[in-house]
Write a protein that holds these residues in place. Structure first.
Motif, PDB file in Angstrom:
ATOM      1  N   ARG A 127      55.703  47.797  14.495  1.00  7.74           N
ATOM      2  CA  ARG A 127      55.081  47.749  15.814  1.00  7.74           C
ATOM      3  C   ARG A 127      55.785  48.733  16.745  1.00  7.74           C
ATOM      4  N   ILE A 128      55.041  49.220  17.701  1.00  3.91           N
ATOM      5  CA  ILE A 128      55.542  50.232  18.623  1.00  3.91           C
ATOM      6  C   ILE A 128      55.905  49.568  19.951  1.00  3.91           C
ATOM      7  N   THR A 129      57.008  50.007  20.535  1.00  7.82           N
ATOM      8  CA  THR A 129      57.426  49.466  21.835  1.00  7.82           C
ATOM      9  C   THR A 129      56.391  49.816  22.906  1.00  7.82           C
ATOM     10  N   GLU A 180      59.650  48.869  17.283  1.00 10.83           N
ATOM     11  CA  GLU A 180      60.341  47.609  17.545  1.00 10.83           C
ATOM     12  C   GLU A 180      61.254  47.301  16.365  1.00 10.83           C
ATOM     13  N   LYS A 181      62.284  46.502  16.604  1.00 16.30           N
ATOM     14  CA  LYS A 181      63.289  46.256  15.583  1.00 16.30           C
ATOM     15  C   LYS A 181      62.746  45.445  14.409  1.00 16.30           C
ATOM     16  N   ASP A 182      61.919  44.439  14.707  1.00 15.30           N
ATOM     17  CA  ASP A 182      61.404  43.570  13.646  1.00 15.30           C
ATOM     18  C   ASP A 182      60.359  44.294  12.805  1.00 15.30           C
ATOM     19  N   VAL A 183      60.551  44.225  11.487  1.00 20.47           N
ATOM     20  CA  VAL A 183      59.606  44.806  10.534  1.00 20.47           C
ATOM     21  C   VAL A 183      59.160  43.697   9.588  1.00 20.47           C
ATOM     22  N   GLN A 184      57.852  43.564   9.430  1.00 20.04           N
ATOM     23  CA  GLN A 184      57.320  42.543   8.525  1.00 20.04           C
ATOM     24  C   GLN A 184      56.999  43.196   7.179  1.00 20.04           C
ATOM     25  N   THR A 185      57.615  42.671   6.112  1.00 17.20           N
ATOM     26  CA  THR A 185      57.373  43.152   4.762  1.00 17.20           C
ATOM     27  C   THR A 185      56.538  42.116   4.020  1.00 17.20           C
ATOM     28  N   THR A 233      46.650  51.036  18.396  1.00 20.80           N
ATOM     29  CA  THR A 233      47.745  51.943  18.758  1.00 20.80           C
ATOM     30  C   THR A 233      49.090  51.242  18.896  1.00 20.80           C
ATOM     31  N   ASP A 234      49.106  49.913  18.734  1.00 19.66           N
ATOM     32  CA  ASP A 234      50.356  49.175  18.937  1.00 19.66           C
ATOM     33  C   ASP A 234      51.111  48.891  17.657  1.00 19.66           C
ATOM     34  N   GLY A 235      50.569  49.306  16.515  1.00 20.81           N
ATOM     35  CA  GLY A 235      51.258  49.058  15.260  1.00 20.81           C
ATOM     36  C   GLY A 235      50.614  49.812  14.109  1.00 20.81           C
ATOM     37  N   TYR A 236      51.397  50.036  13.056  1.00 21.68           N
ATOM     38  CA  TYR A 236      50.940  50.768  11.878  1.00 21.68           C
ATOM     39  C   TYR A 236      51.488  50.065  10.649  1.00 21.68           C
ATOM     40  N   MET A 237      50.950  50.423   9.491  1.00 20.97           N
ATOM     41  CA  MET A 237      51.436  49.849   8.245  1.00 20.97           C
ATOM     42  C   MET A 237      51.871  50.971   7.308  1.00 20.97           C
ATOM     43  N   VAL A 238      52.916  50.681   6.533  1.00 17.23           N
ATOM     44  CA  VAL A 238      53.432  51.632   5.558  1.00 17.23           C
ATOM     45  C   VAL A 238      53.266  51.010   4.181  1.00 17.23           C
ATOM     46  N   ALA A 239      52.495  51.676   3.326  1.00 12.36           N
ATOM     47  CA  ALA A 239      52.259  51.197   1.965  1.00 12.36           C
ATOM     48  C   ALA A 239      53.234  51.904   1.027  1.00 12.36           C
ATOM     49  N   VAL A 240      53.988  51.123   0.254  1.00 10.37           N
ATOM     50  CA  VAL A 240      55.010  51.672  -0.641  1.00 10.37           C
ATOM     51  C   VAL A 240      54.617  51.340  -2.080  1.00 10.37           C
ATOM     52  N   TYR A 241      54.485  52.368  -2.910  1.00  6.13           N
ATOM     53  CA  TYR A 241      54.004  52.185  -4.280  1.00  6.13           C
ATOM     54  C   TYR A 241      55.109  52.209  -5.326  1.00  6.13           C
TER      55      TYR A 241
END
Length: 283
Positions: free
Chosen positions: A179-181, A188-193, A256-264
């Motif tokens: 998430r973006i400040t 933002e510090k918290d990252v949801q995996t 615009t307040d958050g993005y997701m990163v897909a890791v394969y």
């Protein structure tokens, strides 16, 4: 310097630094030096080194190790480059994941469109199905630390620390939600995996033993996905987000307040495949 000579030097440099890191990594006190040694290894050094060569580097270590030790030490050495320590109690999950490394179930995406320019895929649109996810949120100092700590918790859940008492199976990609400040400048510090539960467990999800992990049902989403390769740090992700915005334009109908990163692929792969996802506001 001739390319072949440079390549040999790079490999010798990789082997020396890796062995130095492995030797230091055997003790808690040695971790700072292990990290320093591994930090000397560049992606160029790693590029082209396959798993068999990595195994040879560990085997070359003068101190004999059994298979359990070898796997744990390899993961510890890789983790040290992400400023993370892998505790000894991860040996079981590491073994289980290694045994089942080739049995990864892809999330059943539905393709919507593919956008190209001069033969290069700029981005794809796809629908992600509704379903149950196992999620954990971590807020460490660095993005890499948060996703590493979160994934280790999910590994334990996958590898028998669940109400079914069995190995659940692995799906790809693993998703990291950032998430973006409010000022729009930093993460933002918290990252949801999160991991999408395998099809076998979608109707009756096993419950985690770890209270930090939650099983959540999510509605379907439509995403704009762009592939990139290499490491995922705040710097690289910021660059990828900016690049996709430039392609889509400021009027794109996305959140615009958050993005997701897909890791394969796992962090030990030098040029691992990732995707940055923008979430469409509507299906």
């Amino acid at each position: 310097m001739e390319p072949v000579t440079f390549r040999i030097c790079a490999r010798l440099s990789y082997r020396w630094n890796r062995q130095t890191a492995l030797q230091h990594a055997r003790t808690r006190e040695g971790w700072p030096r292990a990290a320093a040694a591994m930090a000397l290894i560049s992606l160029e050094d790693l590029d082209g080194l396959d798993d068999e060569q990595l195994d040879d580097d560990i085997t070359d270590n003068p101190e004999p190790m059994d298979e359990d030790e070898r796997l744990l030490t390899h993961w510890q050495a890789v983790a040290s480059t992400h400023h993370v320590s892998v505790p000894p109690d991860m040996t079981g999950p590491i073994q289980e994941m290694t045994r089942n490394n080739q049995q990864r179930e892809p999330i059943p995406f539905t393709p919507v469109s593919c956008h190209e320019k001069m033969g290069e895929v700029l981005y794809e649109e796809r629908c992600v199905p509704a379903g149950h996810w196992a999620s954990v949120t971590k807020g460490e100092d660095l993005y890499e630390q948060s996703i590493s700590m979160g994934f280790m918790k999910l590994m334990r859940f996958i590898c028998k620390e669940n109400s079914a008492g069995r190995y659940l199976g692995m799906t790809v990609p693993v998703m990291n939600h950032i998430r973006i400040t409010p000022d729009g400048n930093t993460f933002e510090k918290d990252v949801q995996t999160s991991i999408f539960l395998p099809a076998e467990f979608q109707l009756d999800p096993p419950q985690p033993s770890d209270p930090d992990i939650t099983i959540v049902y999510r509605e379907p989403i439509r995403v704009v996905a762009r592939t990139f390769f290499g490491t995922t740090t705040e710097q690289t992700l910021s660059a990828q987000i900016a690049m996709l915005w430039e392609i889509l334009g400021s009027g794109a109908d996305v959140h615009t307040d958050g993005y997701m990163v897909a890791v394969y692929e796992n962090p030990g792969v030098a040029r691992r495949r990732n995707e940055i996802w923008f979430l469409r506001r509507n299906l």
